[in-house]
Design a protein around this motif. Structure first.
Motif, short mmCIF file in Angstrom:
data_model
loop_
_atom_site.label_atom_id
_atom_site.label_comp_id
_atom_site.label_asym_id
_atom_site.label_seq_id
_atom_site.Cartn_x
_atom_site.Cartn_y
_atom_site.Cartn_z
N LEU A 59 29.24 28.55 24.86
CA LEU A 59 30.44 29.16 25.43
C LEU A 59 30.33 30.68 25.42
N ARG A 60 29.75 31.26 24.37
CA ARG A 60 29.58 32.71 24.31
C ARG A 60 28.69 33.18 25.47
N GLU A 61 27.61 32.48 25.73
CA GLU A 61 26.72 32.84 26.84
C GLU A 61 27.44 32.70 28.18
N TYR A 62 28.23 31.66 28.31
CA TYR A 62 29.01 31.43 29.53
C TYR A 62 29.97 32.59 29.77
N LEU A 63 30.69 33.01 28.74
CA LEU A 63 31.64 34.11 28.87
C LEU A 63 30.92 35.41 29.23
N ALA A 64 29.71 35.59 28.72
CA ALA A 64 28.97 36.83 28.97
C ALA A 64 28.54 36.97 30.43
N VAL A 65 28.52 35.87 31.17
CA VAL A 65 28.17 35.96 32.59
C VAL A 65 29.23 36.77 33.33
N TRP A 66 30.50 36.58 32.99
CA TRP A 66 31.58 37.30 33.67
C TRP A 66 32.00 38.57 32.93
N THR A 67 31.72 38.63 31.65
CA THR A 67 32.05 39.83 30.87
C THR A 67 30.78 40.29 30.18
N PRO A 68 30.02 41.18 30.80
CA PRO A 68 28.77 41.65 30.20
C PRO A 68 29.00 42.14 28.78
N ASP A 69 28.06 41.81 27.90
CA ASP A 69 28.08 42.20 26.49
C ASP A 69 29.01 41.35 25.64
N ALA A 70 29.66 40.33 26.23
CA ALA A 70 30.50 39.45 25.42
C ALA A 70 29.68 38.70 24.39
N ASP A 71 28.37 38.59 24.61
CA ASP A 71 27.51 37.92 23.65
C ASP A 71 27.02 38.86 22.55
N ARG A 72 27.41 40.16 22.65
CA ARG A 72 26.97 41.13 21.64
C ARG A 72 28.10 41.99 21.08
N ASP A 73 29.10 42.29 21.89
CA ASP A 73 30.16 43.21 21.51
C ASP A 73 31.44 42.42 21.19
N PRO A 74 31.96 42.49 19.95
CA PRO A 74 33.17 41.73 19.59
C PRO A 74 34.37 42.04 20.48
N ALA A 75 34.56 43.33 20.84
CA ALA A 75 35.70 43.69 21.69
C ALA A 75 35.56 43.06 23.07
N GLU A 76 34.34 43.03 23.61
CA GLU A 76 34.11 42.41 24.91
C GLU A 76 34.30 40.90 24.84
N LEU A 77 33.93 40.31 23.71
CA LEU A 77 34.13 38.87 23.54
C LEU A 77 35.62 38.53 23.54
N LEU A 78 36.42 39.34 22.84
CA LEU A 78 37.87 39.12 22.84
C LEU A 78 38.44 39.26 24.25
N SER A 79 37.98 40.28 24.97
CA SER A 79 38.43 40.47 26.34
C SER A 79 38.06 39.26 27.20
N ALA A 80 36.85 38.74 27.00
CA ALA A 80 36.40 37.58 27.77
C ALA A 80 37.21 36.34 27.46
N VAL A 81 37.50 36.11 26.18
CA VAL A 81 38.31 34.95 25.79
C VAL A 81 39.69 35.04 26.44
N GLY A 82 40.29 36.24 26.41
CA GLY A 82 41.60 36.40 27.04
C GLY A 82 41.58 36.12 28.52
N GLU B 279 37.43 32.09 41.99
CA GLU B 279 37.88 32.69 40.75
C GLU B 279 36.69 33.01 39.84
N SER B 280 36.95 33.84 38.85
CA SER B 280 35.99 33.96 37.76
C SER B 280 35.98 32.64 36.98
N TYR B 281 34.92 32.41 36.23
CA TYR B 281 34.79 31.19 35.42
C TYR B 281 34.97 29.94 36.26
N PHE B 282 34.37 29.96 37.47
CA PHE B 282 34.57 28.84 38.39
C PHE B 282 33.79 27.60 37.98
N GLU B 283 32.75 27.75 37.15
CA GLU B 283 32.00 26.59 36.69
C GLU B 283 32.63 26.03 35.41
#
Length: 325
Positions: free
Chosen positions: A209-232, A196-200
């Motif tokens: 956590l933001r850096e962790y999410l950005a591994v699977w969703t590029p730009d989650a550490d910079r783009d608010p919309a991508e961060l929301l997508s990653a959290v979901g 799965e994604s987020y296997f670690e």
């Protein structure tokens, strides 16, 4: 081969600013990027809708047809286009700052741990030019055991009873209301979600956590919309413990453009505090939080402009997810 090359280019495990290529081991981030390729959603960045597999779509269509023929000619179609959640501003509204404070206090009182696995209901508009969607809400429950074994059960819910949970958690999980089983999988010991994604295990702290999410969703550490997508996406794999809930609430509180919307009663009958975010062309998010402990109850995306080609209007629901646990 083209698809595989596209995935490698998007993952970019050795970026242009790392110097000329040479025979050397990849760093930890590069290793994670390569390991996530098999489970990557290739269409995520261009189409923000869930397009079901042919098997799932066929099952949903059959169920919709069966319900229509059985004496409710419009209920299936009506339920396939849910109305957006409604927020009401009141004096009882709780600010996001206060929600973060409460979440932190709850985490200090009972730290707990995040659990691998999730239980949620979701719906997404099936986009096909010139045709109405025949898409039903689905409910998914994934659980993992201490030995790494697990199970996943996914059910198309009965549109005549929107929002009513159809899966009962337990060993093993089972359907308890009308619905069509779309898939049921059993995993042997040792798997533990490795594919799965987020296997670690997620780290502690909002920044980590933001850096962790950005591994699977590029730009989650910079783009608010991508961060929301990653959290979901993260919440469909993990059930956060109190500390993780507080970290997520902290990340949301730092989102530029997130505005209070008011009290919301969600599709499962839960009372929450809503916040709106407009950060994608043509789309607006509504995030619903539990005001007492900061847990994410719902994430809904609606259209902000008409799209006649797909028979949708501004205000129509594009997708939603209600997190049950």
């Amino acid at each position: 081969m083209t698809d595989e090359l596209d995935l490698l280019r998007e993952a970019n495990p050795v970026s242009a600013d790392t110097g000329p290529w040479r025979d050397r081991p990849l760093n930890a981030r590069a290793e994670l990027l390569l390991r996530r390729l098999p489970s990557q959603d290739r269409g995520r960045r261009t189409v923000r809708r869930v397009v079901w597999s042919l098997e799932a779509a066929a099952a949903a269509a059959v169920l919709a047809l069966a319900l229509t023929v059985s004496g409710t000619p419009s209920s299936a179609v009506a339920a396939s286009r849910p109305v957006p959640l409604v927020a009401h501003v009141s004096r009882a509204d709780v600010s996001l700052t206060e929600i973060v404070r409460r979440a932190r206090a709850a985490a200090e009182e009972s730290p707990g741990r995040s659990e691998r696995g999730s239980h949620f209901q979701s719906w997404a508009l099936s986009m096909k030019s010139g045709e109405d969607a025949v898409t039903l809400p689905r409910e998914s429950l994934t659980r993992w055991n201490a030995d790494g074994s697990g199970s996943t059960l996914e059910v198309a819910t009965d549109p005549r009873h929107p929002g009513r949970p159809v899966i009962e958690d337990g060993p093993p999980p089972r359907t308890v209301h009308d619905g069509k089983v779309l898939s049921e999988e059993r995993y042997p010991p040792g798997i533990n979600g490795a594919n799965e994604s987020y296997f670690e295990d997620p780290p502690a702290g909002a920044s980590a956590l933001r850096e962790y999410l950005a591994v699977w969703t590029p730009d989650a550490d910079r783009d608010p919309a991508e961060l929301l997508s990653a959290v979901g996406s993260f919440l469909t794999v993990w059930t956060p413990g109190p500390r993780q809930r507080a970290d997520i609430a902290t990340l949301l509180s730092a989102l530029e453009g997130l505005r209070p919307a008011g009290r919301v009663t969600d599709r499962l009958g839960r009372e929450g505090q809503g916040f709106r975010f407009t950060g994608t062309p043509g789309g607006r998010y509504l995030i619903v939080l539990d005001p007492d402990d900061g847990r994410v109850l719902d994430i809904e995306e609606t259209f902000t402009r008409d799209a006649p080609e797909y028979r949708v209007k501004a205000g129509d629901v594009m997708s939603y997810t209600a997190y049950i646990s």
